[in-house]
Enzyme design. Structure first.
Site, short mmCIF file in Angstrom:
data_model
loop_
_atom_site.label_atom_id
_atom_site.label_comp_id
_atom_site.label_asym_id
_atom_site.label_seq_id
_atom_site.Cartn_x
_atom_site.Cartn_y
_atom_site.Cartn_z
N GLY A 1 3.27 -6.30 -4.43
CA GLY A 1 3.77 -4.93 -4.44
C GLY A 1 2.69 -3.96 -4.03
O GLY A 1 1.49 -4.26 -4.08
N CYS A 2 3.12 -2.77 -3.63
CA CYS A 2 2.17 -1.79 -3.10
C CYS A 2 1.21 -1.31 -4.18
O CYS A 2 -0.01 -1.34 -4.00
CB CYS A 2 2.92 -0.62 -2.47
SG CYS A 2 4.21 0.10 -3.51
N TYR A 3 1.75 -0.86 -5.32
CA TYR A 3 0.88 -0.41 -6.40
C TYR A 3 -0.03 -1.56 -6.88
O TYR A 3 -1.24 -1.37 -7.04
CB TYR A 3 1.70 0.10 -7.58
CG TYR A 3 2.31 1.47 -7.42
CD1 TYR A 3 1.53 2.61 -7.29
CD2 TYR A 3 3.69 1.63 -7.46
CE1 TYR A 3 2.11 3.86 -7.21
CE2 TYR A 3 4.28 2.89 -7.38
CZ TYR A 3 3.48 4.00 -7.24
OH TYR A 3 4.05 5.25 -7.16
N GLU B 1 -4.93 3.22 -0.43
CA GLU B 1 -4.40 2.28 0.55
C GLU B 1 -3.22 2.95 1.24
O GLU B 1 -2.68 3.93 0.73
CB GLU B 1 -3.93 0.99 -0.12
CG GLU B 1 -2.69 1.19 -0.98
CD GLU B 1 -2.07 -0.07 -1.57
OE1 GLU B 1 -2.81 -1.02 -1.87
OE2 GLU B 1 -0.83 -0.08 -1.74
N THR C 1 -1.32 -4.04 -5.48
CA THR C 1 -2.44 -4.33 -4.58
C THR C 1 -3.62 -3.43 -4.92
O THR C 1 -4.76 -3.89 -5.09
CB THR C 1 -2.00 -4.12 -3.11
OG1 THR C 1 -1.03 -5.11 -2.79
CG2 THR C 1 -3.18 -4.22 -2.16
#
Lengths: 345, 345, 345, 345
Positions: D148-150, D311, D152
């Site tokens: 998942g984005c968070y 990011e 990472t």
């Protein structure tokens, strides 16, 4: 009618004062000073005021500020310090929106603002202008240090927890984010649209001036010098608004408490503090252009409390709060001129 | 490898040159000058370049620009004028991203840029760097006046209509809007985030420097000095992007023509000009960070043509176009280093 | 006190009506209907209204709208048409913010809105609610078709020129741009933040519903059926605000006229229309959240007039104008509840 | 050349995959599926891809995915689960950008995603695709659960501290903020421009799906099941970008450690993780459209560490990371196709 003067009306807190005072039923703006813009009609700089404010900027010499009932300083740090004494001597009430009268320790002031404090006696007299914490003192004051934008939200968020001694005081965290108007209307590269739009960052990571103010006030509210709050500001690509996400560990009393009830009781009767229903997440836009603070309290873990606070940094975080102080100092209804509905969308 | 120098790399066209050239397979950046920032690693100013550009700014004296093959001027107006002669004498090709070599009439230059032109002979030699209009001259040039951002879009939108003499030349309208990066990275109040976000306005309403450039070029393209275009810029709350909405009245030939086919034919084979299908409306984001221009042609009324053009003002409107010129001047594939896919969303 | 009902209060014109009416000294909101949200407190959907609006949405059946003095329809097209007759029969004044009562030609309505008009008799009776053009008729009306957002700005910008017959009527251009709130609070992909932020485009390029409304009204204002305006809307990445850039060719009378004086005279005494000094360029933010329109008139070429107009699309472009009509219909001071100062920054 | 298929290419992770893969020197896109948009040229939906991607969407049946080397699922949760087995059986490597193969505990998956997990055997086999943590396993994997984005950003920020056992593991705080593209390209009200622009709020305050993923992974990284992180997401008015502000209390080892050196050593040689100099504050724009993560570590109090991480949520937070995994799985240079310079401004 209260006769009002504004020193330094060209910045964002200045134009916000003008927006609020021009609609205030009991205030009359007598003079707005700006050395640089003297002669320029205020509405030429801020066309939003066309039809509402008919004054031109004047030099301080022409402003006859000593004839005012109240004078606001919407100036850089250091200006109010230099001019307050004369106004107070003439019986004028003074409200400084900068930091000259916030920090009680002159050494701390000098460390963070890079200048000596020239009137410690007035500083000792000055009242910190956060009505929900300090109402009675404000009513009697003749000199107000109007709170910083971030400190307003952090204090209102932590106050009930500290007053009831529900949290461990030494490791508070205030993770805050402000709209760009908080940086003022100075020509600087880092607040240009192409620099701050579509972008987000922390700043002041080596320390920010509002840190000592927050700690001074939280300690006073708690009556506990061990209070220590880590304050981390971030820059949001919005014009107005501050959002504070506050974290603390609950002590055993805090873990047993009904936090929602405590917040609701703490702010019952406070028209400018709205405690949201349990489970809520306030949005900055819900207070846009208004003097209201909205707060939600959460217990995401058994021993952790999280408080979410939103305010408009230019209104409750600056000029609205200053007008609220003026109302109190002048014996007016505290809410006069401050009941506008937030602008959403 | 082409050895490249950049004079004045601290602004937005400078960092865009660095973004493009650091990914260019045949270019090597030798030096980036900035008197003010000499010694500062470029990536300290622009963290986006960390890991991609390893140079520090140097003073012009240390830059050894005469050893470069090509030097770009990403400087305020007037700088290239002062330095080009020496570089040209040393055999260096020069591309000026400012306006020193755009306007052929020195009187017009002086009127709009407020300074005398100091090298009319070089101005006479300089080639206007719009490859889709001027490719052969650019290939042979040693000195390029890189087009303005607005003029690029207006020329590409009107050129097929003027070349085929399909419109009444005397009352063209170019209603344009630009992102704020077009104003550069100067500390100014009117491009602060709180001033230009959530806002829109026309500007330069008494005349804008790109007006004479547009008219000079449209007249050259048409071979007709009666061409006259009213140019009205607006400021958009976006970082990058120009959108031009062009209007003209069709003459009888124009009313009989297949405008879609004329545009498709005009730009067939042009990799950086994309004629959209009939009925389209291009979005600025569809060319974000790319060298592509997208165009849609409409006939909203029988005798009216409307052309919609989008470009990225920093890429095709400035630095990308400059690299395209460099490629042509150096005998490289015109598209080298310029084939990146636009960033959407 | 005027008893007010709102049908369909969940969209942006609905919440704007609530913002304005909750601060109106002579209006009392009786009911807000929403079939879908019946039972939900209005302030749960719009937290900005907490403390200001204490009502919950009700079903139309529970709303007792026939007991109101005025009912606003902030609904999709077609709803007011179905419900107006019953309300009018009960003596209620009706103001429709949708398009049901704007276009006088039912065939044109059906073409653009895709539905048959079911009450042509009421349409014939309905008054177009633009007070600066139509004040006396509005005062006597019981049914108002509230103007579209774009048409309001275009009419106010062209009206003085058409009334004085100063321009060639057949080739007017209205190059307009609107904030995204103009698209309403419907879940759609193209108005998502990642689609419309940092972006700009024309839309409706094959024709937009406000085109026929603009032409109907400009013809009425001019008393000349040859008037023809090309209307081109664009989508701005701002929340509120419309900016119209209007172009026309001046006839010989127009070339001889003092356009600035004509505009100032035309709107002298109009509190909601502000003619800016010569040379100005109005900004959308200068009218944010207010009912004011600001206009600047320019003559960029001897035979060309350009008019710049800004309004807040939700206030003067919709709900503010509707309240202005209500004031007129009810014999109140036209400005009641509409004097708020624009929010800037 | 690697033959690549994409299932569900209409969302933001889909178009980002297309942007990256169309520029990848060793990848060839064979098919992009969308039941709903079958037949539509991809570039008609995303004009940014005109000239770069020449394919049309196809139905899954027509896509011949079993002939691909790698298939990416850029689909809603549940789709990869249903289709992975057949592809794996045909020897195709599978990378799921949704959550089907992230959470190792099927009960946790079912709790947070509201559906039963239908292939626990594949889940057991699947490798969590964060190369900086898990590189060797990814190289050997045939099935990847892309992070998942968070998670990472949170993992990369806490990993060095946990691996070196420098912090108290039980009260980590991840105060995160994401751009709106993280919510996907679904038509929803709360991500409309007028709802999320000029606004900021926390969300998911009762718990967010990325919370259990973060805790699962931090525990694995630390080898300590007592790790517990409070994850609080906020919605930022930017298109792309995640900013994480991480807090932890240092244990005695942590208070004695050189945190800057520890981070620099941890990520030495990691091309996509950039540890900034001491005292820095990374900006989301510094990684816009790139696969790079930038990290700054601070010790604002003697016993507190704060880590700032940025990011691009669509690149390193989704599609770029997936391509990085593909490179590893296929034995290519890990950085192929991922070396684009961030777009700033």
């Amino acid at each position: 009618m209260i006769k009002v003067g504004i020193v330094g009306g060209t910045g964002y807190t200045g134009v916000e004062l003008l927006r609020l005072l021009s609609q205030h039923p009991q205030a009359q703006i007598q003079a707005i000073t700006s050395r640089k813009e003297a002669g320029l009609p205020v509405a030429d700089m801020y066309p939003s005021l066309r039809g509402h404010v008919d004054l031109a900027f004047v030099t301080p010499d022409d402003a006859k500020l000593t004839e005012c009932d109240v004078v606001f300083f919407a100036t850089p740090h250091g200006v109010a310090m230099a001019q307050a004494r004369e106004l107070l001597a003439a019986g004028v009430k003074v409200i400084d929106l900068a930091a000259d009268f916030r920090l009680k320790d002159t050494a701390v002031f000098e460390q963070w603002y890079g200048m000596a404090h020239t009137c410690p006696d007035l500083l000792a007299e000055a009242v910190y202008g956060l009505p929900e914490i300090n109402r009675e003192a404000i009513q009697k004051a003749r000199l107000i240090g109007n709170p910083g934008c971030y400190p307003t939200s952090v204090q209102l968020g932590f106050a009930p927890l500290l007053q009831h001694k529900l949290i461990e005081p030494t490791h508070l965290i205030a993770n805050c984010a402000s709209g760009v108007s908080g940086a003022g209307r100075k020509a600087e590269v880092h607040t240009l649209f192409p620099e701050s739009s579509d972008n987000f960052k922390a700043y002041g990571v080596k320390g920010h001036r509002h840190g000592p103010e927050i700690n001074q006030q939280l300690r006073a509210i708690a009556g506990d010098d061990s209070v220590n709050c880590l304050f981390v500001p971030h820059l949001l690509p919005i014009i107005r608004g501050i959002h504070s996400t506050l974290y603390a560990r609950l002590n055993s009393a805090g873990q047993a408490a009904d936090l929602q009830a405590i917040f609701e009781n703490a702010y019952r009767g406070e028209r400018f503090v709205d405690v949201l229903p349990a489970g809520s997440a306030p949005e900055t836009r819900s207070v846009r252009a208004s003097n209201t603070v909205r707060i939600a309290v959460h217990r995401p873990q058994p021993d952790t409390v999280m408080v979410l606070v939103v305010e408009d940094n230019l209104t409750k975080g600056a000029s609205g709060q200053a007008v609220q102080c003026m109302n109190l100092m002048c014996g007016l209804d505290e809410h006069l001129g401050l009941t506008g509905v937030p602008v959403l969308p």
